[in-house]
Scaffold this motif. Structure first.
Motif, PDB file in Angstrom:
ATOM      1  N   ARG A   1       0.864  -1.180   0.000  1.00  0.00           N
ATOM      2  CA  ARG A   1       0.000   0.000   0.000  1.00  0.00           C
ATOM      3  C   ARG A   1       0.902   1.232   0.000  1.00  0.00           C
ATOM      4  N   PHE A   2       0.719   2.109  -0.985  1.00  0.00           N
ATOM      5  CA  PHE A   2       1.539   3.302  -1.085  1.00  0.00           C
ATOM      6  C   PHE A   2       0.656   4.545  -0.991  1.00  0.00           C
ATOM      7  N   GLN A   3       1.087   5.511  -0.181  1.00  0.00           N
ATOM      8  CA  GLN A   3       0.369   6.772  -0.077  1.00  0.00           C
ATOM      9  C   GLN A   3       0.719   7.647  -1.273  1.00  0.00           C
ATOM     10  N   ALA A   4      -0.292   8.185  -1.945  1.00  0.00           N
ATOM     11  CA  ALA A   4      -0.091   9.147  -3.028  1.00  0.00           C
ATOM     12  C   ALA A   4      -1.037  10.316  -2.799  1.00  0.00           C
ATOM     13  N   LYS A   5      -0.828  10.996  -1.688  1.00  0.00           N
ATOM     14  CA  LYS A   5      -1.584  12.176  -1.273  1.00  0.00           C
ATOM     15  C   LYS A   5      -3.055  11.845  -1.063  1.00  0.00           C
ATOM     16  N   THR A   6      -3.928  12.126  -2.042  1.00  0.00           N
ATOM     17  CA  THR A   6      -5.364  11.906  -1.847  1.00  0.00           C
ATOM     18  C   THR A   6      -5.782  10.458  -2.066  1.00  0.00           C
ATOM     19  N   HIS A   7      -4.882   9.644  -2.607  1.00  0.00           N
ATOM     20  CA  HIS A   7      -5.199   8.258  -2.948  1.00  0.00           C
ATOM     21  C   HIS A   7      -4.212   7.290  -2.299  1.00  0.00           C
ATOM     22  N   THR A   8      -4.603   6.040  -2.239  1.00  0.00           N
ATOM     23  CA  THR A   8      -3.687   4.963  -1.880  1.00  0.00           C
ATOM     24  C   THR A   8      -3.581   4.014  -3.061  1.00  0.00           C
ATOM     25  N   VAL A   9      -2.342   3.663  -3.399  1.00  0.00           N
ATOM     26  CA  VAL A   9      -2.070   2.729  -4.485  1.00  0.00           C
ATOM     27  C   VAL A   9      -1.912   1.335  -3.878  1.00  0.00           C
ATOM     28  N   PHE A  10      -2.752   0.418  -4.300  1.00  0.00           N
ATOM     29  CA  PHE A  10      -2.698  -0.970  -3.829  1.00  0.00           C
ATOM     30  C   PHE A  10      -2.020  -1.828  -4.891  1.00  0.00           C
ATOM     31  N   ILE A  11      -0.943  -2.498  -4.513  1.00  0.00           N
ATOM     32  CA  ILE A  11      -0.289  -3.476  -5.393  1.00  0.00           C
ATOM     33  C   ILE A  11      -0.706  -4.862  -4.904  1.00  0.00           C
ATOM     34  N   CYS A  12      -1.280  -5.659  -5.786  1.00  0.00           N
ATOM     35  CA  CYS A  12      -1.904  -6.921  -5.369  1.00  0.00           C
ATOM     36  C   CYS A  12      -1.436  -8.081  -6.248  1.00  0.00           C
TER      37      CYS A  12
END
Length: 312
Positions: free
Chosen positions: A272-283
């Motif tokens: 899970r990566f923080q990208a300001k207003t969003h979270t990027v989920f790598i699955c």
């Protein structure tokens, strides 16, 4: 100096971080005090430090800190410490996980007349998030923009116009909160690699599904078919029960998979990566289902029949 300053630093430090007595810091610092994060370059004054401590203590109310060592130099003091706490409230946009995490750091204090004029800390809030399983995309989430027109911030309307020229599929990302299915419409999906089978999806933190999704170990991604326009509208809405009128089934790990989709998969959340207003989920994909249904296509706010594409 160390005989008198070390106990003062240690007692005031623990009073502020472990007990919430923020005013204990007042006697430690000089007027004009600043604190700089070595990781991000961000600088705060005493009021900013107190706000940071209050936010950490709210999220980790059982926080306990150990001062491992205090080393005196010529006009400087280095403090090495370890903190442990349980994440029971939201912190930096991350919902409570109930996880207990440990973080370590060091602070270099510059002294003036026996008080702290400024300090540089090797730790910042992202270290706690890393312990919770989420990492910041540093240069993307909070870029340092140099002065000058060459690096001026891009006009948001131009970015929107660019995005409207990009054609995507339409997906619904799903999970469960207890036994309750949750989901949201998203077009920010892509395949990362085939070996291993990794996919990526970005989710806005304000989504009502986000807390459940963040705390889940698995999620479902459904590529919608041409007969599911009503489904898109349902998942793009704020309806309290988006699954009430839908047929769906569970993946092997319980993720809701929508009947009638062009394709569905269930994946294990690995990063899970923080990208300001969003979270990027790598699955990592653990299960997939494919049908003969044509996929729906999205461009510039409109939906199209993916079966009617003309080959160039």
């Amino acid at each position: 100096m160390q005989q008198t300053l070390e106990p003062l630093i240690t007692s005031a430090w623990l009073a502020a971080w472990d007990k919430g007595d923020l005013d204990a810091l007042d006697s430690l610092v000089s007027p004009g005090y600043t604190r700089t994060s070595k990781a991000t370059g961000a600088t705060v004054d005493l009021a900013g430090l107190k706000s940071e401590i209050a936010a950490v203590r709210e999220a980790f109310p059982d926080l306990r800190t150990t001062v491992d060592d205090v080393v005196e130099g010529d006009g400087t003091v280095a403090v090495f410490w370890t903190s442990t706490g349980t994440h029971t409230h939201e912190y930096l946009g991350v919902p409570a996980t109930g996880l207990t995490v440990q973080t370590r750091g060091s602070n270099i204090l510059i002294l003036q007349d026996g008080k702290i004029l400024n300090e540089t800390v090797t730790w910042d809030g992202s270290e706690l998030l890393a312990g919770l399983g989420i990492r910041p995309l540093r240069g993307i989430a909070a870029p340092i923009v140099p002065d000058g027109d060459e690096f001026a911030e891009l006009d948001p309307s131009l970015m929107k116009a660019f995005n409207r020229q990009f054609i995507t599929g339409v997906t619904v990302v799903t999970t469960k909160e207890g036994e309750t299915p949750k989901g949201l419409a998203a077009n920010s999906y892509c395949s990362v690699s085939l070996e291993p089978p990794l996919v990526l999806v970005c989710v806005q933190k304000t989504s009502s599904t986000y807390p459940a999704l963040f705390s889940s170990s698995h999620l479902g991604i459904n590529i919608l078919g041409t007969e599911q326009l009503g489904t898109v509208k349902t998942f793009a809405s704020k309806a309290p029960d988006k699954f009430a009128e839908l047929d769906w089934h569970e993946g092997p790990k319980g993720s809701p998979l929508l009947d009638g989709s062009a394709a569905s998969l269930e994946a294990e959340i690995q990063e899970r990566f923080q990208a300001k207003t969003h979270t990027v989920f790598i699955c990592r994909v653990r299960h997939a289902e494919i049908s003969e249904t044509a996929p729906m296509v999205y461009k510039a706010g409109h939906f199209f029949d993916g079966a009617q594409l003309a080959e160039l």
